[in-house]
Design a protein around this motif. Structure first.
Motif, short mmCIF file in Angstrom:
data_model
loop_
_atom_site.label_atom_id
_atom_site.label_comp_id
_atom_site.label_asym_id
_atom_site.label_seq_id
_atom_site.Cartn_x
_atom_site.Cartn_y
_atom_site.Cartn_z
N LEU A 61 81.59 38.78 62.15
CA LEU A 61 80.11 38.97 61.69
C LEU A 61 80.17 38.51 60.25
O LEU A 61 79.33 38.00 59.67
CB LEU A 61 79.69 40.29 61.77
CG LEU A 61 78.32 40.70 61.27
CD1 LEU A 61 77.09 39.94 61.79
CD2 LEU A 61 77.93 42.15 60.95
N LEU A 62 81.40 38.74 59.51
CA LEU A 62 81.55 38.63 58.06
C LEU A 62 82.37 37.34 57.84
O LEU A 62 82.36 37.10 56.65
CB LEU A 62 82.27 39.89 57.43
CG LEU A 62 81.54 41.14 57.50
CD1 LEU A 62 82.29 42.29 56.99
CD2 LEU A 62 80.12 41.00 56.80
N HIS A 63 82.62 36.47 58.86
CA HIS A 63 83.15 35.15 58.52
C HIS A 63 84.58 35.45 57.95
O HIS A 63 84.85 34.62 57.15
CB HIS A 63 82.20 34.09 58.08
CG HIS A 63 80.94 33.92 58.97
ND1 HIS A 63 81.27 33.13 59.96
CD2 HIS A 63 79.72 34.39 58.98
CE1 HIS A 63 79.96 33.02 60.24
NE2 HIS A 63 79.12 33.78 59.81
N VAL A 64 85.37 36.55 58.30
CA VAL A 64 86.48 36.78 57.45
C VAL A 64 87.66 35.65 58.09
O VAL A 64 87.61 35.15 59.27
CB VAL A 64 87.39 38.20 57.80
CG1 VAL A 64 88.59 38.36 57.25
CG2 VAL A 64 86.26 39.15 57.33
N GLY A 65 88.28 34.85 57.21
CA GLY A 65 89.07 33.66 57.46
C GLY A 65 88.31 32.33 57.28
O GLY A 65 89.42 31.41 57.01
N GLU A 66 87.02 32.23 57.10
CA GLU A 66 86.46 30.93 56.86
C GLU A 66 86.29 31.15 55.39
O GLU A 66 86.19 29.92 54.70
CB GLU A 66 85.27 30.95 57.58
CG GLU A 66 85.31 30.98 59.16
CD GLU A 66 84.07 31.02 59.69
OE1 GLU A 66 83.28 30.25 59.34
OE2 GLU A 66 83.97 31.63 61.10
N THR A 115 75.37 41.57 53.75
CA THR A 115 76.51 40.57 53.37
C THR A 115 76.62 39.65 54.21
O THR A 115 76.84 38.28 54.31
CB THR A 115 77.70 41.41 53.60
OG1 THR A 115 77.77 42.50 52.37
CG2 THR A 115 78.89 40.48 52.95
N SER A 116 76.29 39.80 55.72
CA SER A 116 76.46 38.82 56.83
C SER A 116 75.34 37.68 56.57
O SER A 116 75.57 36.59 56.80
CB SER A 116 75.99 39.23 58.09
OG SER A 116 75.94 38.65 59.28
N PHE A 117 74.22 38.14 56.10
CA PHE A 117 73.00 37.15 55.88
C PHE A 117 73.67 36.12 54.91
O PHE A 117 73.42 35.15 55.01
CB PHE A 117 71.84 38.11 55.42
CG PHE A 117 70.95 36.97 54.94
CD1 PHE A 117 70.07 36.33 55.85
CD2 PHE A 117 70.53 37.07 53.63
CE1 PHE A 117 68.88 35.24 55.31
CE2 PHE A 117 69.58 36.15 53.15
CZ PHE A 117 68.61 35.40 54.22
N PHE A 118 74.13 36.75 53.67
CA PHE A 118 74.69 36.13 52.42
C PHE A 118 75.77 34.99 52.77
O PHE A 118 75.82 33.87 52.37
CB PHE A 118 74.62 36.71 51.35
CG PHE A 118 73.53 37.22 50.39
CD1 PHE A 118 72.62 36.40 50.02
CD2 PHE A 118 73.33 38.63 50.50
CE1 PHE A 118 71.28 36.90 49.45
CE2 PHE A 118 71.90 39.22 50.02
CZ PHE A 118 71.07 38.26 49.42
N ILE A 119 76.52 35.60 53.68
CA ILE A 119 77.98 34.86 54.04
C ILE A 119 77.33 33.66 54.95
O ILE A 119 78.12 32.60 54.86
CB ILE A 119 78.78 35.91 54.79
CG1 ILE A 119 79.34 36.76 54.01
CG2 ILE A 119 79.91 35.02 55.37
CD1 ILE A 119 80.21 36.35 52.49
N ARG A 120 76.54 33.83 55.78
CA ARG A 120 75.87 32.69 56.56
C ARG A 120 75.55 31.57 55.71
O ARG A 120 75.63 30.41 56.01
CB ARG A 120 74.98 33.04 57.53
CG ARG A 120 75.40 33.98 58.65
CD ARG A 120 74.12 34.45 59.33
NE ARG A 120 74.51 35.30 60.33
CZ ARG A 120 74.44 35.49 61.91
NH1 ARG A 120 73.72 34.41 62.16
NH2 ARG A 120 74.89 36.43 62.32
N PHE A 126 81.50 26.68 52.09
CA PHE A 126 82.91 26.55 52.39
C PHE A 126 83.28 25.93 53.55
O PHE A 126 84.51 25.72 53.82
CB PHE A 126 83.52 27.94 52.42
CG PHE A 126 83.71 28.69 50.74
CD1 PHE A 126 84.69 28.46 50.06
CD2 PHE A 126 82.75 29.55 50.39
CE1 PHE A 126 84.87 28.88 48.84
CE2 PHE A 126 82.68 30.03 49.08
CZ PHE A 126 83.97 29.69 48.32
N GLY A 127 82.45 25.84 54.43
CA GLY A 127 82.68 25.15 55.64
C GLY A 127 83.33 23.82 55.70
O GLY A 127 84.45 23.37 56.39
N PRO A 128 83.05 22.89 54.89
CA PRO A 128 83.58 21.62 54.74
C PRO A 128 85.11 21.62 54.45
O PRO A 128 85.85 20.88 54.74
CB PRO A 128 82.77 20.81 53.67
CG PRO A 128 81.41 21.58 53.76
CD PRO A 128 81.64 22.89 53.97
#
Length: 159
Positions: A61-66, A115-120, A126-128
């Motif tokens: 949910l928090l995209h830890v690792g990304e 936090t999940s909303f802002f992380i999305r 950071f995705g690229p």
């Protein structure tokens, strides 16, 4: 302004204010350049599992690792601090420690969802950075044309 300062340092909000001060100090140190932001990803949890359970779902949910963990922690701290100030101002005007303790559960839920909303949104930034690493790994065992006269472990180019 004085009322805001008193609310921020009241005993009910002081733990969140302390966390926010530590996060701000960390980012100031990073900006100055004393601490390097590069995080070794070996200690980051791998969340690509079939049945993640509660903790794995939370990490997904928090995209830890990304994205960097300190970005996640900073956003969560800021949201928890804001929620604590607002909730204690409107819902706990008598400054009762029991009501403040009861507000910790909605604060935790709201800060995780916020936090999940802002992380999305941030994961798109950071995705690229993660895609480049994945693209390099995906070129192995693919068909290509050798464009140099020779290919060995230290020399050669394939297109």
């Amino acid at each position: 302004m004085i009322e805001f300062f008193h609310a921020a340092v009241s005993p009910l909000n002081l733990p969140f204010t302390t966390l926010l001060i530590l996060v701000v100090l960390y980012w100031l140190i990073v900006i100055i350049g004393v601490v390097d932001v590069d995080i070794d990803a070996e200690w980051m949890p791998d969340v690509d599992i079939d049945d993640p359970g509660f903790v794995g779902s939370l990490l997904q949910l928090l995209h830890v690792g990304e994205i960097p963990f300190m970005v996640i922690l900073s956003i969560m701290t800021m949201i928890a601090w804001c929620f604590s100030l607002i909730a204690n101002y409107y819902l706990n005007s008598g400054q009762s420690p029991w009501i403040a303790t009861g507000l910790l559960i909605p604060n935790t839920i709201f800060s995780l969802l916020g936090t999940s909303f802002f992380i999305r949104i941030i994961v798109r930034i950071f995705g690229p950075l993660n895609i480049e690493e994945k693209d390099e790994q995906q070129i192995l065992f693919r068909v290509g044309t050798v464009i140099t006269s020779e290919v060995n472990p230290s020399f050669g180019q394939v297109e």
